[in-house]
Design a protein around this motif. Sequence first.
Motif, PDB file in Angstrom:
ATOM      1  N   TRP A 207       0.838  -1.204   0.000  1.00 35.88           N
ATOM      2  CA  TRP A 207       0.000   0.000   0.000  1.00 35.88           C
ATOM      3  C   TRP A 207       0.876   1.259   0.000  1.00 35.88           C
ATOM      4  O   TRP A 207       0.607   2.223  -0.742  1.00 35.88           O
ATOM      5  N   ALA A 208       1.894   1.251   0.832  1.00 35.93           N
ATOM      6  CA  ALA A 208       2.784   2.410   0.900  1.00 35.93           C
ATOM      7  C   ALA A 208       3.503   2.639  -0.423  1.00 35.93           C
ATOM      8  O   ALA A 208       3.689   3.787  -0.851  1.00 35.93           O
ATOM      9  N   MET A 209       3.884   1.557  -1.106  1.00 36.05           N
ATOM     10  CA  MET A 209       4.580   1.711  -2.378  1.00 36.05           C
ATOM     11  C   MET A 209       3.644   2.195  -3.478  1.00 36.05           C
ATOM     12  O   MET A 209       4.071   2.888  -4.411  1.00 36.05           O
ATOM     13  N   VAL A 210       2.369   1.839  -3.402  1.00 38.63           N
ATOM     14  CA  VAL A 210       1.394   2.391  -4.353  1.00 38.63           C
ATOM     15  C   VAL A 210       1.317   3.905  -4.201  1.00 38.63           C
ATOM     16  O   VAL A 210       1.395   4.662  -5.183  1.00 38.63           O
ATOM     17  N   ALA A 211       1.178   4.381  -2.955  1.00 41.77           N
ATOM     18  CA  ALA A 211       1.101   5.818  -2.714  1.00 41.77           C
ATOM     19  C   ALA A 211       2.395   6.516  -3.131  1.00 41.77           C
ATOM     20  O   ALA A 211       2.370   7.590  -3.748  1.00 41.77           O
ATOM     21  N   THR A 212       3.526   5.901  -2.826  1.00 41.84           N
ATOM     22  CA  THR A 212       4.825   6.483  -3.190  1.00 41.84           C
ATOM     23  C   THR A 212       4.965   6.607  -4.698  1.00 41.84           C
ATOM     24  O   THR A 212       5.427   7.635  -5.217  1.00 41.84           O
ATOM     25  N   TYR A 295      -5.294   3.527   3.981  1.00 45.56           N
ATOM     26  CA  TYR A 295      -5.899   4.700   3.355  1.00 45.56           C
ATOM     27  C   TYR A 295      -5.163   5.989   3.731  1.00 45.56           C
ATOM     28  O   TYR A 295      -5.162   6.953   2.955  1.00 45.56           O
ATOM     29  N   SER A 296      -4.545   6.013   4.902  1.00 46.64           N
ATOM     30  CA  SER A 296      -3.792   7.213   5.281  1.00 46.64           C
ATOM     31  C   SER A 296      -2.574   7.407   4.376  1.00 46.64           C
ATOM     32  O   SER A 296      -2.136   8.541   4.155  1.00 46.64           O
ATOM     33  N   SER A 297      -2.018   6.315   3.842  1.00 46.26           N
ATOM     34  CA  SER A 297      -0.922   6.459   2.872  1.00 46.26           C
ATOM     35  C   SER A 297      -1.406   7.193   1.628  1.00 46.26           C
ATOM     36  O   SER A 297      -0.718   8.075   1.098  1.00 46.26           O
ATOM     37  N   LEU A 298      -2.599   6.835   1.151  1.00 39.87           N
ATOM     38  CA  LEU A 298      -3.164   7.533  -0.008  1.00 39.87           C
ATOM     39  C   LEU A 298      -3.495   8.981   0.334  1.00 39.87           C
ATOM     40  O   LEU A 298      -3.340   9.883  -0.505  1.00 39.87           O
ATOM     41  N   ALA A 299      -3.959   9.223   1.573  1.00 42.68           N
ATOM     42  CA  ALA A 299      -4.266  10.595   1.985  1.00 42.68           C
ATOM     43  C   ALA A 299      -3.000  11.455   2.001  1.00 42.68           C
ATOM     44  O   ALA A 299      -3.013  12.606   1.557  1.00 42.68           O
ATOM     45  N   ILE A 300      -1.898  10.901   2.519  1.00 41.43           N
ATOM     46  CA  ILE A 300      -0.625  11.633   2.503  1.00 41.43           C
ATOM     47  C   ILE A 300      -0.201  11.918   1.071  1.00 41.43           C
ATOM     48  O   ILE A 300       0.300  13.009   0.753  1.00 41.43           O
ATOM     49  N   THR A 336      -0.624  11.140   9.062  1.00 37.58           N
ATOM     50  CA  THR A 336       0.609  10.659   9.694  1.00 37.58           C
ATOM     51  C   THR A 336       0.351  10.300  11.150  1.00 37.58           C
ATOM     52  O   THR A 336       0.836   9.274  11.650  1.00 37.58           O
ATOM     53  N   GLY A 337      -0.442  11.128  11.833  1.00 36.74           N
ATOM     54  CA  GLY A 337      -0.799  10.823  13.217  1.00 36.74           C
ATOM     55  C   GLY A 337      -1.599   9.541  13.342  1.00 36.74           C
ATOM     56  O   GLY A 337      -1.473   8.801  14.332  1.00 36.74           O
ATOM     57  N   VAL A 338      -2.419   9.251  12.332  1.00 41.16           N
ATOM     58  CA  VAL A 338      -3.181   7.999  12.330  1.00 41.16           C
ATOM     59  C   VAL A 338      -2.228   6.802  12.349  1.00 41.16           C
ATOM     60  O   VAL A 338      -2.432   5.818  13.082  1.00 41.16           O
ATOM     61  N   LYS A 339      -1.185   6.873  11.556  1.00 43.40           N
ATOM     62  CA  LYS A 339      -0.211   5.774  11.527  1.00 43.40           C
ATOM     63  C   LYS A 339       0.501   5.642  12.875  1.00 43.40           C
ATOM     64  O   LYS A 339       0.652   4.526  13.399  1.00 43.40           O
ATOM     65  N   ILE A 340       0.947   6.765  13.416  1.00 38.28           N
ATOM     66  CA  ILE A 340       1.653   6.725  14.697  1.00 38.28           C
ATOM     67  C   ILE A 340       0.764   6.094  15.772  1.00 38.28           C
ATOM     68  O   ILE A 340       1.189   5.219  16.542  1.00 38.28           O
TER      69      ILE A 340
END
Length: 562
Positions: A207-212, A295-300, A336-340
């Motif tokens: 997921w993170a690599m998709v957003a990246t 989803y937070s990765s896509l939001a970032i 980012t806070g959601v991930k933390i």
Amino acid sequence: MTQAELPLHTPPSQSQGHQHPEKWSWYHYFWYNTDHKVIGIQYLVTSFLFYLIAGVMALFMRAELSTPDVDLLSPELYNAFLTNHGTMMIFFWVVPAAIGGFGNYLIPLMIGAKDMAFPNLNAIAFWLNPPAGLLLMISLFFGGAQSGWTSYPPLSLITNNVGQSLWILAIVLVGSSSIMGSVNFLVTIFKMRVPDMTWDNLPLFCWAMVATSILALFSTPVLAAGLVLLLFDINFGTGFFRPEMGGNVVVYQHLFWFYSHPAVYLMILPIFGIMSEVIPTHVRKPIFGYKAIAYSSLAICIVGLFVWVHHMFTSGTPPWMRMFFTISTLIVAVPTGVKIFSWVATLWGGKIRYTSPLLFGVGLLAMFVFGGLSGVTLGTAPFDLHVHDTYYVVAHFHYVLFGGSVFGIYAAIYHWFPKITGRMYNETLGRIHFVLTFIGANLTFLPMHELGLKGMPRRIAMYDPQFTTINQICTYGSMLLGFSVLPFMVNMVWSWMKGQPAGRNPWRALTLEWQTTSPPAIENFDEDPILWAGPYDYGIDTQGAEEETVEEMLEEVKAEVS
């Protein structure tokens, strides 16, 4: 019984695999190869060499800054080291290691594919990096680029033309590599997953690599365009950024920061994905808030494209623009806070095993949260106007990127070292490495906040004597940080050659890369991998859960007895 000798829990169809094909020989790693695993290791090793070079430059700069006067590096050489240090750390270490290294090595394994969608494009993307790095090093023999890693005109137009032009060509090459890699990652993840792998059980690193990749495709061409225009201004007499010819230097800043602030997320989003793999594995708990993290990765990715002007609050931006980008900068902190929060909630109540990957993961949490708080202050225009271009910005930047990205890369190396090499690393050396790195990083970068608040400007070799003591503390910290790399290098080389055999799955992890041999066969899997559990279903009713609990209890008893 060592950890590597514990019984493995693989599904029945995987317990009697065929003999894996012949492995690559050592010399295959030094030449053109389309195997994604070879390319991933090529990225990791090459980027680490640039990390060492950039680190040596940093040590020279900190040695120069231990006194207020010029006594080690000339101002010109200091500027060249400053430019190349920042450039190498970002474009030749963090980005290629996190994206090119672990992205290439892990994504096909995690989704059950035999390779990337476009193997030759993958290899070409890597082989753009060594000549780019060579151009950057050659530029030092021509005086080097001396206008900082931002290369703002008019400064970049009046300094060393040859060195600056070589710098631009190097960045354009690595930018092209990034675009190629992003296309490859997206097609691979979208089209080559095993049939049973839906978006709801896709590993969070993917997921993170998709957003990246989406972020890189939108932002990287903008930087390339700005740098090409700057190259024309330097060498061909054009006036895109020359005020005397009707050009506008602020336009360059917009083009540069439209990429270079999202570049922060290019460096940290893969690390966020790594954190989401490391933490649940080493605390034996399901990840808290899987969909929220995904989803937070896509939001970032989306919001990150609308924050770049907070780097330009002192560039004559109108009040309405300052207000808009202050708000957008604060909003991007929410996902980012959601991930933390999710990672801390995963740690809470887990069966924590203080392995080197988890130590670096927890260290990342501490460093990144601290750096994020200073980032919120810099994102508000009134405060930023007072500390802009001071060491406060340097402190924030390094807490986020060194404390975030580099700690995350170390966590990933320790976590997947058994899979890559087939051997276990030395845990004692790993913990020594963590302690030295954590203390050295804080000793180096924490005092810089005070330097910035007292008004010391960054990017200078000479400063007011009142700042001497704090600068000397930072210099001692940098020496400790440089020394911390030695136990890591010894650990990696010795363990690769002499470490205990790791077996297929020493961490008893659930993602697909742990179903194959260690190191993986050339085509990854002897048989088609099976999704016998979700990627983070630790402690849930999965096959072998009861036996796993017994093994963990035995492991704890043996640890207490020893």
